[in-house]
Design a protein around this motif. Sequence first.
Motif, PDB file in Angstrom:
ATOM      1  N   UNK A  49      -9.268 -54.911 -23.891  1.00 54.79           N
ATOM      2  CA  UNK A  49     -10.549 -55.403 -23.516  1.00 54.79           C
ATOM      3  C   UNK A  49     -11.358 -54.074 -23.402  1.00 54.79           C
ATOM      4  N   UNK A  50     -11.138 -53.189 -22.697  1.00 56.29           N
ATOM      5  CA  UNK A  50     -12.004 -52.062 -22.424  1.00 56.29           C
ATOM      6  C   UNK A  50     -12.331 -51.299 -23.618  1.00 56.29           C
ATOM      7  N   UNK A  51     -11.172 -51.031 -24.476  1.00 55.85           N
ATOM      8  CA  UNK A  51     -11.393 -50.411 -25.785  1.00 55.85           C
ATOM      9  C   UNK A  51     -12.438 -50.993 -26.701  1.00 55.85           C
ATOM     10  N   UNK A  52     -12.201 -52.489 -26.800  1.00 54.02           N
ATOM     11  CA  UNK A  52     -13.045 -53.192 -27.625  1.00 54.02           C
ATOM     12  C   UNK A  52     -14.457 -53.048 -27.258  1.00 54.02           C
ATOM     13  N   UNK A  53     -14.934 -53.176 -25.868  1.00 58.77           N
ATOM     14  CA  UNK A  53     -16.108 -52.961 -25.292  1.00 58.77           C
ATOM     15  C   UNK A  53     -16.674 -51.780 -25.727  1.00 58.77           C
TER      16      UNK A  53
ATOM     17  N   UNK B 265      -9.809 -61.467 -28.486  1.00 62.39           N
ATOM     18  CA  UNK B 265     -10.380 -61.211 -27.133  1.00 62.39           C
ATOM     19  C   UNK B 265     -11.867 -61.619 -26.810  1.00 62.39           C
ATOM     20  N   UNK B 266     -12.403 -61.605 -28.246  1.00 64.08           N
ATOM     21  CA  UNK B 266     -13.829 -62.366 -28.199  1.00 64.08           C
ATOM     22  C   UNK B 266     -13.862 -63.843 -27.903  1.00 64.08           C
ATOM     23  N   UNK B 267     -12.828 -64.243 -28.577  1.00 64.27           N
ATOM     24  CA  UNK B 267     -12.902 -65.850 -28.448  1.00 64.27           C
ATOM     25  C   UNK B 267     -12.610 -66.224 -26.955  1.00 64.27           C
ATOM     26  N   UNK B 268     -11.958 -65.397 -26.097  1.00 67.57           N
ATOM     27  CA  UNK B 268     -11.639 -65.721 -24.569  1.00 67.57           C
ATOM     28  C   UNK B 268     -12.743 -65.515 -23.863  1.00 67.57           C
ATOM     29  N   UNK B 269     -13.795 -64.781 -24.465  1.00 63.39           N
ATOM     30  CA  UNK B 269     -15.075 -64.642 -23.616  1.00 63.39           C
ATOM     31  C   UNK B 269     -16.017 -65.990 -23.343  1.00 63.39           C
ATOM     32  N   UNK B 270     -16.786 -65.919 -22.356  1.00 63.85           N
ATOM     33  CA  UNK B 270     -17.777 -67.149 -22.329  1.00 63.85           C
ATOM     34  C   UNK B 270     -19.041 -66.846 -23.290  1.00 63.85           C
ATOM     35  N   UNK B 271     -19.694 -67.834 -23.519  1.00 60.94           N
ATOM     36  CA  UNK B 271     -20.841 -67.741 -24.624  1.00 60.94           C
ATOM     37  C   UNK B 271     -21.719 -66.721 -24.093  1.00 60.94           C
TER      38      UNK B 271
ATOM     39  N   UNK C 182     -22.226 -58.526 -18.522  1.00 62.33           N
ATOM     40  CA  UNK C 182     -21.726 -59.435 -17.495  1.00 62.33           C
ATOM     41  C   UNK C 182     -20.343 -59.225 -17.301  1.00 62.33           C
ATOM     42  N   UNK C 183     -19.695 -58.297 -18.268  1.00 62.60           N
ATOM     43  CA  UNK C 183     -18.265 -58.454 -18.351  1.00 62.60           C
ATOM     44  C   UNK C 183     -17.785 -57.277 -17.137  1.00 62.60           C
ATOM     45  N   UNK C 184     -17.341 -57.603 -15.873  1.00 66.83           N
ATOM     46  CA  UNK C 184     -17.077 -56.670 -15.125  1.00 66.83           C
ATOM     47  C   UNK C 184     -15.303 -56.745 -14.864  1.00 66.83           C
ATOM     48  N   UNK C 185     -14.817 -55.960 -13.851  1.00 62.96           N
ATOM     49  CA  UNK C 185     -13.482 -56.030 -13.706  1.00 62.96           C
ATOM     50  C   UNK C 185     -12.596 -57.355 -13.805  1.00 62.96           C
ATOM     51  N   UNK C 186     -13.322 -58.384 -12.922  1.00 59.45           N
ATOM     52  CA  UNK C 186     -12.445 -59.611 -12.803  1.00 59.45           C
ATOM     53  C   UNK C 186     -12.430 -60.328 -14.250  1.00 59.45           C
ATOM     54  N   UNK C 187     -13.605 -60.186 -14.875  1.00 60.44           N
ATOM     55  CA  UNK C 187     -13.856 -60.969 -16.153  1.00 60.44           C
ATOM     56  C   UNK C 187     -12.941 -60.154 -17.257  1.00 60.44           C
ATOM     57  N   UNK C 188     -12.948 -59.000 -17.230  1.00 63.44           N
ATOM     58  CA  UNK C 188     -11.942 -58.331 -17.966  1.00 63.44           C
ATOM     59  C   UNK C 188     -10.523 -58.938 -17.986  1.00 63.44           C
ATOM     60  N   UNK C 189     -10.036 -58.852 -16.574  1.00 67.07           N
ATOM     61  CA  UNK C 189      -8.630 -59.321 -16.412  1.00 67.07           C
ATOM     62  C   UNK C 189      -8.285 -60.807 -16.916  1.00 67.07           C
ATOM     63  N   UNK C 190      -9.492 -61.456 -16.827  1.00 60.84           N
ATOM     64  CA  UNK C 190      -9.482 -63.089 -17.275  1.00 60.84           C
ATOM     65  C   UNK C 190      -9.292 -63.166 -18.678  1.00 60.84           C
ATOM     66  N   UNK C 191     -10.176 -62.177 -19.532  1.00 63.63           N
ATOM     67  CA  UNK C 191     -10.196 -62.174 -20.915  1.00 63.63           C
ATOM     68  C   UNK C 191      -8.997 -61.714 -21.377  1.00 63.63           C
TER      69      UNK C 191
END
Length: 447
Positions: A412-416, A378-384, A392-401
């Motif tokens: 993703x929600x649980x990790x955050x 999950x963390x690897x799928x995030x941008x730097x 910065x991680x909103x709904x659309x970003x969470x779906x992408x991750x």
Amino acid sequence: MRLRARLSRSQTSLGRGLLSVLSRENLDDQAWDEVEEALLTADVGVGATSEIVERLRTRTKVLGTRSQGELRALLADELVTALQPDLDRSLHTLPTSRRPAVVLVVGVNGTGKTTTIGKLAWHLRHALGYSVVIGAADTFRAAAVEQLEQWAQRSEATFVSGPPGADPGSVAYDAVVSARDGGADVVIVDTAGRLQLDDKLMIELEELKSQLGPVEILFVADAMTGQDAVKSAEEFHKRLGITGVILTKMDGDARGGAALSIRHVTGQPLKFVGVGEKPDAFEQFHPDRAAQRILGMGDILSFIEKAEEAIDKKKAVEMQQKLLDNEFTLDDFRDQIRQLRKLGPLESMLSMMPQVGILKDLKNVKVDEGEMNRVVAIIDSMTPRERVNHMLINGSRRRRIAKGSGTSVQDVNQLLKQYTQARKMMKSFSGGGFLGKKLGKMKLPVF
């Protein structure tokens, strides 16, 4: 390094049972019978059990020992004595000017002999710095030859084999010649095993011994087979004169008492234990540490050694400062998980802690290694930028991750959520409050 979870789990119950009996007010014949039964159930064997019990009877009578602490120390001392700590457990693998050192590895089929040879080659190559040749003299099992070749590649050893059914002596000779011509230091020779011991096998091994003049004859024993391993060790020693023992599968359901019994019937040292599938899951046997873990006293020395090997001291200091400054990012979170994974299976690390007080239930903790893999993915799928600033991680970003990591938005929600809670907790330890002021003055331990 680690005599692993099962050696801790099953033997801890053995230690508690023995302490319970020995701390009785009246140690009568029935009590000593229970002590013998507990040791025999743990695969210690009749001979070794008789020796241990006789010494314990004498010492408890002379010393008048009854407290749990004194009995635990006494038991540990007797177990260490039974394993003969003064025996030489080093590998005699120094090559001479004329020829490489030859190590003959023997054992029955199914004990993990092939894997052990691969780990031994890895240890010689990466821990001791020797160049190694592996000779596949078990010429009747094609699968074993293929597996051994794969291990040779992993351990960066030269591999020598012959056609199926080739004369084992010829393959062993070719391996020695290859090592001599190539300037290699050590030759490890695999040998044929059988499901049952037979005279033909022993004659073949005796001929190999005579031909090769090995500096070491190492017997590989499966710790899970208990007294079967002891009987095999005794027979191999009578015919070949083994120089040491390697116990495999000590991370499984082994009761561990076989270690005491094999030493008793052969008089030879246990030199190494196999504690997993990875090439470096191969550790020197320490009698004092084994005895401590059998009795639930933990193995702190091994824990520290493992941590020192795996943890970067400079990064640990930097991480300490980030925690104090409340600058712990998702990048740091991922790096900490990677550091932990270098330690090996976490259940094995927890099993090294003393099984007393608030730590007594650590042996029952189950660590989901798959969950750790998901977190890293999950963390690897995030941008730097997202890893530095999780806001910065909103709904659309969470779906992408979630899509990029092969997980769900819920994951993703649980990790955050967990990360946010951790940051809040860390903030309470940073400069502001009473705890923060105290922590800021402390020098946190760094391995």
